[in-house]
Motif scaffolding. Structure first.
Motif, PDB file in Angstrom:
ATOM      1  N   LEU A 137       0.816  -1.218   0.000  1.00  0.00           N
ATOM      2  CA  LEU A 137       0.000   0.000   0.000  1.00  0.00           C
ATOM      3  C   LEU A 137       0.850   1.269   0.000  1.00  0.00           C
ATOM      4  O   LEU A 137       0.354   2.344  -0.331  1.00  0.00           O
ATOM      5  CB  LEU A 137      -0.908   0.020   1.234  1.00  0.00           C
ATOM      6  N   LYS A 138       2.105   1.128   0.391  1.00  0.00           N
ATOM      7  CA  LYS A 138       2.961   2.299   0.608  1.00  0.00           C
ATOM      8  C   LYS A 138       3.072   3.215  -0.624  1.00  0.00           C
ATOM      9  O   LYS A 138       2.983   4.441  -0.478  1.00  0.00           O
ATOM     10  CB  LYS A 138       4.344   1.858   1.078  1.00  0.00           C
ATOM     11  N   PRO A 139       3.255   2.698  -1.843  1.00  0.00           N
ATOM     12  CA  PRO A 139       3.362   3.599  -2.999  1.00  0.00           C
ATOM     13  C   PRO A 139       2.144   4.504  -3.172  1.00  0.00           C
ATOM     14  O   PRO A 139       2.278   5.698  -3.458  1.00  0.00           O
ATOM     15  CB  PRO A 139       3.530   2.648  -4.189  1.00  0.00           C
ATOM     16  N   PHE A 140       0.955   3.933  -2.997  1.00  0.00           N
ATOM     17  CA  PHE A 140      -0.262   4.733  -3.131  1.00  0.00           C
ATOM     18  C   PHE A 140      -0.331   5.796  -2.045  1.00  0.00           C
ATOM     19  O   PHE A 140      -0.648   6.967  -2.322  1.00  0.00           O
ATOM     20  CB  PHE A 140      -1.497   3.828  -3.048  1.00  0.00           C
ATOM     21  N   VAL A 141      -0.034   5.422  -0.802  1.00  0.00           N
ATOM     22  CA  VAL A 141      -0.098   6.373   0.308  1.00  0.00           C
ATOM     23  C   VAL A 141       0.909   7.497   0.110  1.00  0.00           C
ATOM     24  O   VAL A 141       0.593   8.675   0.321  1.00  0.00           O
ATOM     25  CB  VAL A 141       0.143   5.652   1.651  1.00  0.00           C
ATOM     26  N   MET A 142       2.119   7.159  -0.322  1.00  0.00           N
ATOM     27  CA  MET A 142       3.138   8.174  -0.560  1.00  0.00           C
ATOM     28  C   MET A 142       2.714   9.132  -1.674  1.00  0.00           C
ATOM     29  O   MET A 142       2.922  10.339  -1.596  1.00  0.00           O
ATOM     30  CB  MET A 142       4.466   7.502  -0.921  1.00  0.00           C
ATOM     31  N   GLU A 143       2.110   8.585  -2.707  1.00  0.00           N
ATOM     32  CA  GLU A 143       1.634   9.423  -3.814  1.00  0.00           C
ATOM     33  C   GLU A 143       0.573  10.398  -3.341  1.00  0.00           C
ATOM     34  O   GLU A 143       0.572  11.579  -3.732  1.00  0.00           O
ATOM     35  CB  GLU A 143       1.074   8.537  -4.922  1.00  0.00           C
ATOM     36  N   GLU A 144      -0.317   9.941  -2.468  1.00  0.00           N
ATOM     37  CA  GLU A 144      -1.379  10.805  -1.960  1.00  0.00           C
ATOM     38  C   GLU A 144      -0.827  11.899  -1.035  1.00  0.00           C
ATOM     39  O   GLU A 144      -1.291  13.036  -1.060  1.00  0.00           O
ATOM     40  CB  GLU A 144      -2.424   9.970  -1.212  1.00  0.00           C
ATOM     41  N   ILE A 145       0.160  11.552  -0.233  1.00  0.00           N
ATOM     42  CA  ILE A 145       0.772  12.562   0.647  1.00  0.00           C
ATOM     43  C   ILE A 145       1.504  13.606  -0.187  1.00  0.00           C
ATOM     44  O   ILE A 145       1.443  14.813   0.102  1.00  0.00           O
ATOM     45  CB  ILE A 145       1.707  11.907   1.672  1.00  0.00           C
ATOM     46  N   ASN A 146       2.193  13.174  -1.231  1.00  0.00           N
ATOM     47  CA  ASN A 146       2.857  14.136  -2.123  1.00  0.00           C
ATOM     48  C   ASN A 146       1.847  15.061  -2.791  1.00  0.00           C
ATOM     49  O   ASN A 146       2.096  16.263  -2.954  1.00  0.00           O
ATOM     50  CB  ASN A 146       3.673  13.390  -3.177  1.00  0.00           C
ATOM     51  N   ALA A 147       0.702  14.496  -3.166  1.00  0.00           N
ATOM     52  CA  ALA A 147      -0.358  15.320  -3.757  1.00  0.00           C
ATOM     53  C   ALA A 147      -0.903  16.311  -2.741  1.00  0.00           C
ATOM     54  O   ALA A 147      -1.222  17.457  -3.083  1.00  0.00           O
ATOM     55  CB  ALA A 147      -1.478  14.422  -4.285  1.00  0.00           C
ATOM     56  N   LEU A 148      -1.004  15.881  -1.487  1.00  0.00           N
ATOM     57  CA  LEU A 148      -1.450  16.778  -0.425  1.00  0.00           C
ATOM     58  C   LEU A 148      -0.479  17.942  -0.243  1.00  0.00           C
ATOM     59  O   LEU A 148      -0.890  19.102  -0.086  1.00  0.00           O
ATOM     60  CB  LEU A 148      -1.585  15.998   0.883  1.00  0.00           C
ATOM     61  N   LEU A 149       0.812  17.656  -0.294  1.00  0.00           N
ATOM     62  CA  LEU A 149       1.822  18.710  -0.169  1.00  0.00           C
ATOM     63  C   LEU A 149       1.743  19.691  -1.342  1.00  0.00           C
ATOM     64  O   LEU A 149       1.904  20.904  -1.166  1.00  0.00           O
ATOM     65  CB  LEU A 149       3.211  18.094  -0.072  1.00  0.00           C
ATOM     66  N   GLU A 150       1.479  19.166  -2.536  1.00  0.00           N
ATOM     67  CA  GLU A 150       1.300  20.051  -3.690  1.00  0.00           C
ATOM     68  C   GLU A 150       0.066  20.925  -3.516  1.00  0.00           C
ATOM     69  O   GLU A 150       0.067  22.112  -3.864  1.00  0.00           O
ATOM     70  CB  GLU A 150       1.173  19.212  -4.968  1.00  0.00           C
ATOM     71  N   GLU A 151      -0.976  20.335  -2.960  1.00  0.00           N
ATOM     72  CA  GLU A 151      -2.207  21.094  -2.688  1.00  0.00           C
ATOM     73  C   GLU A 151      -1.925  22.214  -1.690  1.00  0.00           C
ATOM     74  O   GLU A 151      -2.412  23.340  -1.848  1.00  0.00           O
ATOM     75  CB  GLU A 151      -3.260  20.135  -2.134  1.00  0.00           C
ATOM     76  N   LEU A 152      -1.126  21.927  -0.668  1.00  0.00           N
ATOM     77  CA  LEU A 152      -0.784  22.942   0.322  1.00  0.00           C
ATOM     78  C   LEU A 152       0.058  24.057  -0.285  1.00  0.00           C
ATOM     79  O   LEU A 152      -0.053  25.216   0.119  1.00  0.00           O
ATOM     80  CB  LEU A 152      -0.035  22.296   1.496  1.00  0.00           C
ATOM     81  N   ASN A 153       0.904  23.706  -1.245  1.00  0.00           N
ATOM     82  CA  ASN A 153       1.746  24.721  -1.888  1.00  0.00           C
ATOM     83  C   ASN A 153       0.919  25.821  -2.543  1.00  0.00           C
ATOM     84  O   ASN A 153       1.304  26.990  -2.545  1.00  0.00           O
ATOM     85  CB  ASN A 153       2.651  24.078  -2.942  1.00  0.00           C
ATOM     86  N   GLY A 154      -0.223  25.435  -3.112  1.00  0.00           N
ATOM     87  CA  GLY A 154      -1.073  26.410  -3.782  1.00  0.00           C
ATOM     88  C   GLY A 154      -2.228  26.896  -2.939  1.00  0.00           C
ATOM     89  O   GLY A 154      -3.176  27.492  -3.465  1.00  0.00           O
ATOM     90  N   LEU A 155      -2.127  26.667  -1.624  1.00  0.00           N
ATOM     91  CA  LEU A 155      -3.256  26.955  -0.743  1.00  0.00           C
ATOM     92  C   LEU A 155      -3.668  28.420  -0.771  1.00  0.00           C
ATOM     93  O   LEU A 155      -4.833  28.754  -0.987  1.00  0.00           O
ATOM     94  CB  LEU A 155      -2.891  26.550   0.697  1.00  0.00           C
TER      95      LEU A 155
END
Length: 208
Positions: A137-155
């Motif tokens: 499951l780790k690859p999917f979870v890591m991908e989602e956390i990276n997407a969350l960080l990208e979302e925060l960048n444009g907050l």
């Protein structure tokens, strides 16, 4: 065996075993920063928390997703206690837990589709969820956390883009305390709107 001591804090040896030395140090570096209010605003706190969880999960050695979820719950409690008034600590923790549960659901669906297609399971055979490994499951979870960080960048920009939809000329707006997000929101609206802002400081609550 309990993982807390008499004072209600988490046992050092338990955390070292659960996280490893490096992530244990990262945890209490973040806790110290939160307690000293060194991160200004929800954005900085949210980003630091998401980056911490990314590091923990990237190097995590959990065998099952259930053990990972249990650990993230405990870490979330520790971080929240370090700065109880910062709601984004709990929000980021819940997002990470959601990512893990979503990964579990996707893994189950893929497994069911594969086994049904191949005809390996008879209709009487129950689906066995205990063989799901967290490493899968780790690859999917890591991908989602990276997407969350990208979302925060444009907050700030994403919120500021809607300023003109909510603020109109000659309005008087009351806001509570200081927030970089709110400041960006008002600045974006002020380019085309004239309005007044009243700030309820609540200084004692913010400082202490």
């Amino acid at each position: 065996m309990s993982n807390t001591n008499a004072s209600g804090t988490f046992d050092k040896q338990f955390l070292l075993k659960e996280l490893g030395k490096l992530n244990y140090e990262r945890l209490f570096e973040l806790v110290a920063v939160l307690r000293r209010r060194e991160k200004a605003g929800s954005y900085q706190v949210a980003r630091s928390t998401a980056e911490f969880y990314r590091n923990v999960i990237s190097s995590g050695h959990w065998e099952t997703p259930e053990s990972a979820i249990s650990s993230i719950h405990k870490l979330g409690n520790i971080l929240t206690k370090a700065q109880p008034i910062e709601l984004c600590l709990g929000n980021i923790t819940r997002r990470v837990l959601f990512f893990i549960r979503e990964a579990i659901d996707q893994h189950k669906q893929k497994k069911q589709l594969f086994t049904s297609f191949q005809g390996y399971l008879s209709p009487e055979d129950p689906s066995n969820d205990q063989d799901i490994q967290f490493k899968d499951l780790k690859p999917f979870v890591m991908e989602e956390i990276n997407a969350l960080l990208e979302e925060l960048n444009g907050l700030y920009q994403n919120i500021a883009n809607h300023a003109l939809d909510h603020i109109h000329s000659n309005e008087i707006i009351m806001t509570y305390g200081r927030s970089n997000t709110v400041v960006s929101f008002f600045k974006a609206a002020a380019r085309k709107r004239n309005f007044s802002v009243v700030v309820a400081e609540s200084g004692f609550y913010i400082l202490f």
